[in-house]
Design an enzyme around this catalytic site. Structure first.
Site, PDB file in Angstrom:
ATOM      1  N   ASP A   1       0.859  -1.189   0.000  1.00  0.00           N
ATOM      2  CA  ASP A   1       0.000   0.000   0.000  1.00  0.00           C
ATOM      3  C   ASP A   1       0.890   1.232   0.000  1.00  0.00           C
ATOM      4  OD1 ASP A   1      -2.356   1.731   0.409  1.00  0.00           O
ATOM      5  OD2 ASP A   1      -3.348  -0.149   0.920  1.00  0.00           O
TER       6      ASP A   1
ATOM      7  N   HIS B   1      -2.938   3.112  -4.650  1.00  0.00           N
ATOM      8  CA  HIS B   1      -2.311   2.701  -3.387  1.00  0.00           C
ATOM      9  C   HIS B   1      -0.914   2.136  -3.631  1.00  0.00           C
ATOM     10  CE1 HIS B   1      -5.620   3.459  -0.682  1.00  0.00           C
ATOM     11  NE2 HIS B   1      -6.465   2.854  -1.490  1.00  0.00           N
TER      12      HIS B   1
ATOM     13  N   GLU C   1      -9.923   2.627  -5.185  1.00  0.00           N
ATOM     14  CA  GLU C   1      -9.496   3.987  -4.868  1.00  0.00           C
ATOM     15  C   GLU C   1      -8.298   4.435  -5.698  1.00  0.00           C
ATOM     16  OE1 GLU C   1     -10.933   4.318  -0.257  1.00  0.00           O
ATOM     17  OE2 GLU C   1      -9.003   3.374  -0.572  1.00  0.00           O
TER      18      GLU C   1
HETATM   19  C1  ACM Z   1     -11.040  -0.508   0.687  1.00  0.00           C
HETATM   20  O1  ACM Z   1     -11.526  -0.468   1.822  1.00  0.00           O
HETATM   21  N1  ACM Z   1     -10.432   0.559   0.183  1.00  0.00           N
HETATM   22  C2  ACM Z   1     -11.118  -1.696  -0.128  1.00  0.00           C
END
Ligand code: ACM
Length: 550
Positions: A190, A261, A340
């Site tokens: 991440d 991410h 995201e």
């Molecule tokens: C997430 O909670 N961004 C998958």
């Protein structure tokens, strides 16, 4: 006469009490007998075949470590009569992994469809044993027939926002095993840390596995702790974890996040960004520690604009990474993230805009879909399947992808309607980073998800047409660790909610009954104490549970 009546009453109370079966998750069928079997130092576990031997060792280790009782293990063939726990498996490849458990006064029999079934029978024995360490090891006489409702019963641990050592990862796997769950989703990369050794790209861990500080308190934070945070798992350690999980019939699904991410990977290899020469931006309101020039591992939580560029360099990099990942993880599924991913960088990149035109894509969502589909094609060519968060629906789903529905149930419903497999992880019910009580005594990310709420979760959405229900493989709870930096807090956030989830996933829908669960949960709290779990007492908070105030 009065004395006899009293004695009978006391005996009755003792007997009824002794015969209560409080297993979580609730087995499909339980017939309680009278009397009990006692495990003692003369008890032998008789195991037929290597799979049963694994379970035999698991039970023997458990009895030794929890109660200090050592029992012998005998391989099949020897004719054991009394005081034995007999394990056998039918070697059937059954996804619902049935087992039967029969306890008589003389012995215990576990018969599993397969090794996993035997292992689940062992977990039931564990929950028939006393919650008191020093008590004799009585097991009530009982007949249990049991099988799982869902094929996928998962738990996710984020080791990027905070790193956890392999000793704790093993403990997390033990929690999964105790509740008859079968998948450990390991969130390994991440923005705040890359945690898996990749031999071809050593900078991923040399640079990407550490950050120079972390914001203090809830976002945007009250400063920066100025501490280096980090760590990573060597490939040997990863093999060790995969093996440890497999011995407990748990599959480890690794997650390598893309295209968003990805700040930690970009810090290691700036060329992965659309703008390699631009320094990393951090949110204005947050405090930063250390150098600000160049690409950096993020120190605050959130979603960041610097994401993977969809270039040939990036695809080669990701394929190389996946080659090593596939060598380490035998799992059919590889999780590729997909959530995201802001599109700002792709919008201002001339390369990305040209690629959108060249490939005839509609927009940046189409580009995300192109990205995921390329990776899917590569993994499919190696015999693997991808899982992605529900954003992978945007711009068109990759042909064989399984969707993990987290932003509510809608993504799961849509994917199942498109005849794709689905794993349900909707935030409101199964995000275990949420607060459990309005009186929460430590910082959490927010949300409010009580044990009652988790128990009431139904993985097959009401709005999903019946003919698509079978696309729902199961569900999973996610433990994101922005505000969870140590093992004790992980346990606190998991329990008792994980016990509730296990029943949602394992037990038949018709068996789900809060009042019945609540009775068993009160005993489970004592079992947590036997296990030394740091569980949340939120259940006893009058705000969550007005009845508990009485
Ligand atoms: C997430 O909670 N961004 C998958």
């Amino acid at each position: 006469m009065r004395k006899i009546v009293l004695l009978v009453l006391v005996m009755n109370t003792l007997l009824t009490h002794a015969q209560e079966i409080n297993i979580i998750p609730k087995p499909v069928s339980v017939t309680v007998g009278v009397g009990s079997f006692t495990i003692n130092a003369n008890t032998k576990i008789v195991a037929k075949g290597t799979e049963c031997l694994k379970s035999a060792h698991f039970l023997a280790d458990y009895l030794r470590s929890v109660y200090g009782v050592s029992v012998g293990i005998v391989e099949s063939g020897s004719n054991q009569s009394g005081n034995t726990i007999n394990l056998s498996e039918a070697r059937k490849d059954e996804t619902h992994t049935r087992y039967s458990l029969t306890v008589s006064g003389k012995n215990v029999q576990i018969k599993g469809d397969n090794g996993a079934g035997v292992f689940y029978g062992i977990q039931s024995i564990i929950q028939l044993l006393p919650v008191d360490k020093s008590s004799p090891l009585f097991i009530p006489q009982v007949n249990i027939l049991d099988s799982a409702r869902f094929a996928y019963r998962g738990m996710m641990l984020d080791v990027s926002r905070h790193f956890f050592p392999i000793s704790f990862v093993k403990q997390f796997i033990d929690f999964i095993a105790l509740y008859k769950m079968n998948t450990f989703h390991w969130h390994l990369t991440d923005d705040q840390g890359w945690r898996i050794e990749i031999k071809k790209y050593p900078k991923l861990t040399e640079i990407g596995s550490h950050r120079n500080g972390t914001i203090i308190g809830r976002y945007p934070g009250k400063g920066n702790d100025g501490q280096t945070e980090g760590g990573f798992y060597t490939q040997d350690q990863i093999r060790e974890i995969v093996k440890y999980a497999a011995a407990r019939y748990i599959t480890v699904v690794p997650e390598i996040e893309m295209p968003g991410h990805s700040s930690a990977a970009i810090a290691a290899y700036p060329q992965l960004s659309c703008f390699p020469e631009e320094s990393t931006k951090h949110p204005e309101k947050t405090a930063w520690n250390g150098p600000t020039e160049g690409k950096q591992v993020q120190q605050a939580w959130g979603v960041f604009e610097d994401v993977y560029a969809p270039t040939e360099y990036t695809f080669h990099f990701l394929q190389d990474v996946m080659d090593e990942v596939m060598q380490l993880f035998p799992s059919k599924y590889i999780h590729v993230g997909g959530d995201e991913c802001p599109k700002e960088s792709w919008k201002r990149s001339a390369f990305c805009q040209q690629l959108i035109k060249d490939k005839g894509l509609k927009d940046e969502h189409g580009l995300q879909s192109y990205f995921i589909q390329r990776i899917e094609k590569y993994l499919n060519s190696k015999g693997r399947r991808i899982i992605g968060w529900d954003e992978i629906l945007e711009g068109g789903l990759a042909p064989n992808a399984t969707v993990m529905s987290w932003r509510g149930e809608e993504g799961g419903i849509e994917a199942a309607k498109q005849k794709h497999q689905v794993i349900m992880t909707p935030g409101a019910w199964v995000y275990f980073d949420h607060t459990q009580t309005k009186h929460e005594d430590s910082v959490t990310i927010g949300g409010y998800t009580t044990v009652q709420k988790v128990y009431g979760y139904e993985p097959v959405p009401k709005l999903l047409p019946e003919e698509n229900a079978h696309y729902v493989l199961g569900a999973q709870a996610n433990l994101w660790t922005e505000y969870i930096s140590n093992a004790a807090k992980v346990e606190y956030m998991l329990f008792p909610r994980m016990s509730a989830l296990s029943e949602v996933l394992w037990s038949a829908k018709s068996q789900r009954n809060w009042d019945d669960f609540e009775k068993r949960l009160l005993v489970q709290f004592k079992r947590y104490e036997l296990w030394n779990f740091n569980y949340s007492k939120a259940y006893f908070d009058p705000i969550n549970n007005p009845d508990s105030a009485k």
